[in-house]
Design an enzyme around this catalytic site. Structure first.
Site, PDB file in Angstrom:
ATOM      1  N   SER A 146       0.847  -1.201   0.000  1.00 18.12           N
ATOM      2  CA  SER A 146       0.000   0.000   0.000  1.00 18.12           C
ATOM      3  C   SER A 146       0.874   1.239   0.000  1.00 18.12           C
ATOM      4  O   SER A 146       1.992   1.221   0.523  1.00 18.12           O
ATOM      5  CB  SER A 146      -0.870   0.018   1.260  1.00 18.12           C
ATOM      6  OG  SER A 146      -1.462   1.288   1.420  1.00 18.12           O
ATOM      7  N   TYR A 161      -1.386  -0.962  10.077  1.00 18.93           N
ATOM      8  CA  TYR A 161      -1.559  -1.297   8.657  1.00 18.93           C
ATOM      9  C   TYR A 161      -0.306  -0.908   7.857  1.00 18.93           C
ATOM     10  O   TYR A 161       0.176  -1.689   7.026  1.00 18.93           O
ATOM     11  CB  TYR A 161      -2.789  -0.560   8.124  1.00 18.93           C
ATOM     12  CG  TYR A 161      -3.143  -0.849   6.680  1.00 18.93           C
ATOM     13  CD1 TYR A 161      -3.676  -2.070   6.298  1.00 18.93           C
ATOM     14  CD2 TYR A 161      -2.960   0.129   5.700  1.00 18.93           C
ATOM     15  CE1 TYR A 161      -4.019  -2.319   4.976  1.00 18.93           C
ATOM     16  CE2 TYR A 161      -3.304  -0.109   4.368  1.00 18.93           C
ATOM     17  CZ  TYR A 161      -3.829  -1.337   4.014  1.00 18.93           C
ATOM     18  OH  TYR A 161      -4.169  -1.583   2.706  1.00 18.93           O
TER      19      TYR A 161
HETATM   20  P1  NAP Z   1     -11.787  -5.913   0.341  1.00 15.75           P
HETATM   21  O1  NAP Z   1     -12.797  -5.549  -0.698  1.00 15.75           O
HETATM   22  O2  NAP Z   1     -12.138  -5.781   1.794  1.00 15.75           O
HETATM   23  O3  NAP Z   1     -11.278  -7.365   0.045  1.00 15.75           O
HETATM   24  C1  NAP Z   1     -10.459  -8.045   0.946  1.00 15.75           C
HETATM   25  C2  NAP Z   1     -10.845  -9.495   0.894  1.00 15.75           C
HETATM   26  O4  NAP Z   1      -9.992 -10.238   1.776  1.00 15.75           O
HETATM   27  C3  NAP Z   1     -12.287  -9.768   1.346  1.00 15.75           C
HETATM   28  O5  NAP Z   1     -12.910 -10.632   0.414  1.00 15.75           O
HETATM   29  C4  NAP Z   1     -12.111 -10.423   2.700  1.00 15.75           C
HETATM   30  O6  NAP Z   1     -13.115 -11.364   2.990  1.00 15.75           O
HETATM   31  C5  NAP Z   1     -10.793 -11.151   2.488  1.00 15.75           C
HETATM   32  N1  NAP Z   1     -10.170 -11.506   3.753  1.00 15.75           N
HETATM   33  C6  NAP Z   1     -10.019 -10.732   4.858  1.00 15.75           C
HETATM   34  N2  NAP Z   1      -9.411 -11.427   5.822  1.00 15.75           N
HETATM   35  C7  NAP Z   1      -9.184 -12.674   5.318  1.00 15.75           C
HETATM   36  C8  NAP Z   1      -8.616 -13.851   5.843  1.00 15.75           C
HETATM   37  N3  NAP Z   1      -8.147 -13.900   7.087  1.00 15.75           N
HETATM   38  N4  NAP Z   1      -8.551 -14.946   5.049  1.00 15.75           N
HETATM   39  C9  NAP Z   1      -9.045 -14.920   3.795  1.00 15.75           C
HETATM   40  N5  NAP Z   1      -9.592 -13.830   3.245  1.00 15.75           N
HETATM   41  C10 NAP Z   1      -9.668 -12.722   3.992  1.00 15.75           C
HETATM   42  O7  NAP Z   1     -10.451  -5.061   0.152  1.00 15.75           O
HETATM   43  P2  NAP Z   1      -9.697  -4.466  -1.122  1.00 15.75           P
HETATM   44  O8  NAP Z   1      -9.763  -2.990  -0.998  1.00 15.75           O
HETATM   45  O9  NAP Z   1     -10.086  -5.136  -2.371  1.00 15.75           O
HETATM   46  O10 NAP Z   1      -8.200  -4.861  -0.721  1.00 15.75           O
HETATM   47  C11 NAP Z   1      -7.459  -5.915  -1.297  1.00 15.75           C
HETATM   48  C12 NAP Z   1      -6.019  -5.759  -0.879  1.00 15.75           C
HETATM   49  O11 NAP Z   1      -5.508  -4.510  -1.380  1.00 15.75           O
HETATM   50  C13 NAP Z   1      -5.794  -5.723   0.634  1.00 15.75           C
HETATM   51  O12 NAP Z   1      -4.609  -6.425   0.954  1.00 15.75           O
HETATM   52  C14 NAP Z   1      -5.632  -4.248   0.918  1.00 15.75           C
HETATM   53  O13 NAP Z   1      -4.899  -4.008   2.101  1.00 15.75           O
HETATM   54  C15 NAP Z   1      -4.915  -3.779  -0.331  1.00 15.75           C
HETATM   55  N6  NAP Z   1      -5.052  -2.351  -0.586  1.00 15.75           N
HETATM   56  C16 NAP Z   1      -6.281  -1.775  -0.768  1.00 15.75           C
HETATM   57  C17 NAP Z   1      -6.360  -0.408  -0.995  1.00 15.75           C
HETATM   58  C18 NAP Z   1      -7.683   0.299  -1.165  1.00 15.75           C
HETATM   59  O14 NAP Z   1      -7.697   1.539  -1.158  1.00 15.75           O
HETATM   60  N7  NAP Z   1      -8.781  -0.382  -1.354  1.00 15.75           N
HETATM   61  C19 NAP Z   1      -5.194   0.375  -1.022  1.00 15.75           C
HETATM   62  C20 NAP Z   1      -3.970  -0.250  -0.845  1.00 15.75           C
HETATM   63  C21 NAP Z   1      -3.900  -1.617  -0.633  1.00 15.75           C
HETATM   64  P3  NAP Z   1     -14.474 -10.939   3.727  1.00 15.75           P
HETATM   65  O15 NAP Z   1     -15.086  -9.853   2.884  1.00 15.75           O
HETATM   66  O16 NAP Z   1     -15.256 -12.199   3.749  1.00 15.75           O
HETATM   67  O17 NAP Z   1     -14.063 -10.430   5.075  1.00 15.75           O
END
Ligand code: NAP
Length: 255
Positions: A146, A161
């Site tokens: 990130s 984080y």
């Molecule tokens: P998201 O929509 O919340 O997706 C994250 C997914 O991970 C969800 O399906 C969640 O499942 C699953 N998850 C959480 N804990 C888990 C576990 N212990 N085992 C298996 N699955 C698990 O988030 P996103 O924004 O797409 O983020 C994806 C990645 O990108 C993350 O690593 C995040 O830190 C990174 N990221 C995101 C952003 C942003 O702005 N969105 C920016 C930088 C980095 P449930 O929904 O069932 O809980």
């Protein structure tokens, strides 16, 4: 592309989330010729992504329930993927959680959970699939870091984080050095603010607007912006790219 001749599977963790980066990545990798294994906490969501991917791209896809912090669950899910799908050629460590809690208020339990899902989760899945990749002489591992890791928070996620996502940068770089000779690359993507549900409604509109005003391209990122870069790094042709971090942040952090 060459996966056409060598059928391979890409494992994408946390790809159940309907509006998430993982699901968009599963589609992008399937469009590039990979078969797909989806791991997510939510079995139905994982299966739903897999169905959608299979129908849209005509590849094999399997949705599996696994908490990435649970070694036994990870082993069982990967074993099931290995039995049903072509050999694993790519892994996207996408499952992650965030929290805006300020450092002075964070509990030991919250700190541990953020590190556990983001870092231990990436460790367990990578540790399970990497031996097979090394043995077969081909692998593409991508970590979801990130911009928070690079600029010291300041987006949504707090200190825990930022620490977790910075750990992944070191993880990817050291892994790249160790596994390069075996044909396995390890890279990171560092997204800025992307429009998903990870903030669980805790990012208010005013703060979001202020953040967008500070992004040179003047918009919040879309999941496809990140998925595209991940798919690029997962190509067989990207084998000379390893240990790198690709920023996907609209210019919000230029360094
Ligand atoms: P998201 O929509 O919340 O997706 C994250 C997914 O991970 C969800 O399906 C969640 O499942 C699953 N998850 C959480 N804990 C888990 C576990 N212990 N085992 C298996 N699955 C698990 O988030 P996103 O924004 O797409 O983020 C994806 C990645 O990108 C993350 O690593 C995040 O830190 C990174 N990221 C995101 C952003 C942003 O702005 N969105 C920016 C930088 C980095 P449930 O929904 O069932 O809980």
């Amino acid at each position: 592309m060459s996966t056409e001749h060598t059928p391979r599977t890409a494992v994408v963790t946390g790809a159940g989330s309907r509006r998430g980066i993982g699901r968009a990545t599963a589609h992008a990798l399937a469009a590039a010729g990979y078969h797909i294994a989806v791991l997510d906490l939510d079995k139905e969501a994982a299966e739903d992504t897999a169905r959608d991917v299979a129908v849209r791209h005509g590849v094999q896809a399997l949705g599996l329930a696994a908490d990435v912090t649970d070694a036994e669950a990870v082993d069982a899910a990967i074993t099931a993927a290995e039995a049903a799908l072509p050999p694993i050629g790519a892994l996207v460590n996408n499952a992650g959680i965030t929290s805006p809690t300020r450092f002075l208020d964070v509990t030991h339990e919250e700190w541990d959970r953020i590190l556990e899902v983001n870092v231990r989760g990436s460790f367990l899945v990578t540790h399970r699939v990497a031996p097979g990749m090394a043995e077969r002489g081909f692998g593409r591992v991508v970590f979801l870091s990130s911009v928070s890791a690079e600029r010291g928070g300041g987006v949504f996620g707090g200190v825990a984080y930022s620490a977790a996502k910075a750990a992944l940068l070191g993880f990817a770089r050291a892994l790249a050095r160790e596994l390069g000779p075996s044909g396995v690359t390890a890279n990171s993507v560092a997204p800025g603010l992307i429009d998903t549900d990870i903030t669980q409604g805790k990012l208010d509109e005013q703060r979001k607007a202020a953040m967008v005003a500070d992004v040179p391209v003047r918009r919040i990122g879309g999941v496809e912006d990140v998925a595209d870069v991940i798919a690029f790094l997962a190509r067989p042709e990207s084998g000379y790219l390893t240990g790198v971090t690709y920023d996907v942040n609209g210019g919000s952090h230029i360094h």
